[in-house]
Design an enzyme around this catalytic site. Structure first.
Site, PDB file in Angstrom:
ATOM      1  N   ASP A 190     -12.889  11.283  11.667  1.00  0.00           N
ATOM      2  CA  ASP A 190     -13.747  10.763  10.598  1.00  0.00           C
ATOM      3  C   ASP A 190     -13.970   9.272  10.833  1.00  0.00           C
ATOM      4  OD1 ASP A 190     -15.267  10.310   8.380  1.00  0.00           O
ATOM      5  OD2 ASP A 190     -13.658  10.580   6.931  1.00  0.00           O
TER       6      ASP A 190
ATOM      7  N   PHE B  76       0.871  -1.170   0.000  1.00  0.00           N
ATOM      8  CA  PHE B  76       0.000   0.000   0.000  1.00  0.00           C
ATOM      9  C   PHE B  76       0.908   1.220   0.000  1.00  0.00           C
ATOM     10  CE2 PHE B  76      -2.287   3.403   2.244  1.00  0.00           C
ATOM     11  CZ  PHE B  76      -3.425   3.490   1.453  1.00  0.00           C
TER      12      PHE B  76
ATOM     13  N   TRP C 154       0.555  -4.719   2.818  1.00  0.00           N
ATOM     14  CA  TRP C 154      -0.798  -4.875   2.285  1.00  0.00           C
ATOM     15  C   TRP C 154      -1.563  -5.845   3.169  1.00  0.00           C
ATOM     16  CZ3 TRP C 154      -3.427  -2.219  -1.280  1.00  0.00           C
ATOM     17  CH2 TRP C 154      -4.677  -2.724  -1.652  1.00  0.00           C
ATOM     18  N   MET C 155      -2.717  -5.432   3.618  1.00  0.00           N
ATOM     19  CA  MET C 155      -3.489  -6.254   4.536  1.00  0.00           C
ATOM     20  C   MET C 155      -4.591  -6.995   3.802  1.00  0.00           C
ATOM     21  SD  MET C 155      -5.706  -5.223   7.848  1.00  0.00           S
ATOM     22  CE  MET C 155      -7.168  -5.215   6.840  1.00  0.00           C
TER      23      MET C 155
END
Length: 265
Positions: A158, A32, A70-71
Site C-alpha cells: 500500500d 505512538f 513519536w516522530m
C-alpha cells in the site's frame, strides 16, 4: 492510563482505518501506541524502516501494546514520491534478509500471480460484471504466467504517500502501516508507486534510481500489478460503500485496460 511509570498519559486516536493506533501524551513526552501489532514491527524498527520501537507490553485484557518514538515530522507530499530517498528505502526493504526471514517465521508464504488472480476472481463474484472488470480479469488471467517473477521479497502493498513519514530535518524517511505486508514480486510495490506518482516518461529514470532497468518483461509485470492493485482497492472501497473512491478506481481501470492492450498487442 499508566504504563511503566507513575506518570498519567492522555490517550487519543492517531487516525488510520483500523482504529488501533493512538497518540499518548504526558507533559512534553509523546508516544505512538499501537494495539496488537505484529512482531514484525521489531524487525522493521531494527532495520530503521519505521520509527524506533521503545517497548512492548501485554495488558490485563490480553491486548499487546507497542510504543514507538513519536516522530516530529510530516507525511510525504505526492510530488515528493519520485525522490531518490523513496527509491532507496524501497530497495532496502525489498533486499532485506531479516525482513524476509521474519515474515516467513510468522507464517507468510510467497504469493504468486496465480494466487493473486484467484483472490481477485473470488472477490469479484457477486459484483456487477462491468466491461472494465471483465477486461481486467481477462488480462490478468491471460498474462499471469508471463508476469510471474521467482525472486520474491517483502512488499508493503500500500505505497500511498500518507504512509511515508519524513522527520523534521528531512534526513530520516520511514514507511509505516505494515499490516498488509506480503512476500511477493517487488513489482507489486513499484507498480503502485509508478502509476500513482511518476509520469510515464520518467518511469525508466526512476527505476534506474531503484536499481532496475525497464525492459519488456518488467513493463508487463508492472502493468499486471497495476491492474491487480487497482481491482484490490476498488473492491475494498466497494465493500465500504465509498462511492467517490469507487468511481476514481473505475476510471483508473478503464485507462489501464487500454494501456495493457497496447503493450501486449
Amino acid at each position: 492510563m499508566k504504563f511503566f511509570d507513575s506518570e498519567e498519559w492522555v490517550i487519543s486516536s492517531a487516525g488510520g482505518m483500523t482504529g488501533e493506533a493512538y497518540m499518548a501524551e504526558s507533559g512534553k513526552n509523546k508516544l505512538f501506541i499501537k494495539r496488537n501489532s505484529s512482531p514484525f514491527l521489531a524487525v522493521l524498527s531494527a532495520e530503521g524502516i519505521v520509527p524506533k520501537l521503545l517497548w512492548t507490553r501485554r495488558m490485563g485484557n490480553g491486548d499487546v501494546l507497542t510504543a514507538q518514538q513519536w516522530m516530529n515530522g510530516r507525511v510525504l507530499m505526492p510530488k515528493e514520491m519520485p525522490s531518490k530517498q523513496v527509491a532507496g528505502l524501497l530497495k532496502k526493504i525489498h533486499t532485506s534478509d531479516p525482513l524476509l526471514f521474519m515474515l516467513k517465521r510468522l507464517g507468510k508464504k510467497p504469493v504468486s500471480t496465480d494466487q493473486i488472480l484467484k483472490q481477485l476472481v473470488d472477490r469479484a463474484k457477486g459484483r456487477e460484471q462491468t466491461k472494465a472488470l471483465r477486461e481486467a480479469i481477462l488480462f490478468l488471467q491471460k498474462m499471469a504466467g508471463q508476469a510471474e517473477y521467482e525472486k520474491k521479497a517483502v512488499c508493503h502493498s500500500d505505497i500511498n504517500h500518507n504512509n511515508w513519514l519524513l522527520d523534521k530535518d528531512g534526513k530520516s524517511l520511514y514507511l509505516v502501516d505494515w499490516d498488509q505486508a506480503v512476500i511477493a514480486d517487488p513489482a507489486m510495490d513499484l507498480a503502485m508507486l509508478l502509476y500513482w506518482y511518476v509520469d510515464e516518461d520518467n518511469w525508466e529514470e526512476w527505476l534506474n534510481l531503484y536499481g532496475w532497468s525497464l525492459n519488456d518483461s518488467l513493463h508487463l509485470r508492472l502493468v499486471w500489478h497495476m491492474i491487480a492493485a487497482t481491482l484490490r482497492f476498488m473492491f475494498w472501497h466497494q465493500e465500504h460503500a465509498e462511492m467517490k473512491k469507487i468511481i476514481l478506481f473505475e476510471k483508473d481501470l478503464l485507462w489501464l485496460n487500454e494501456y495493457a492492450a497496447k503493450i501486449t498487442c
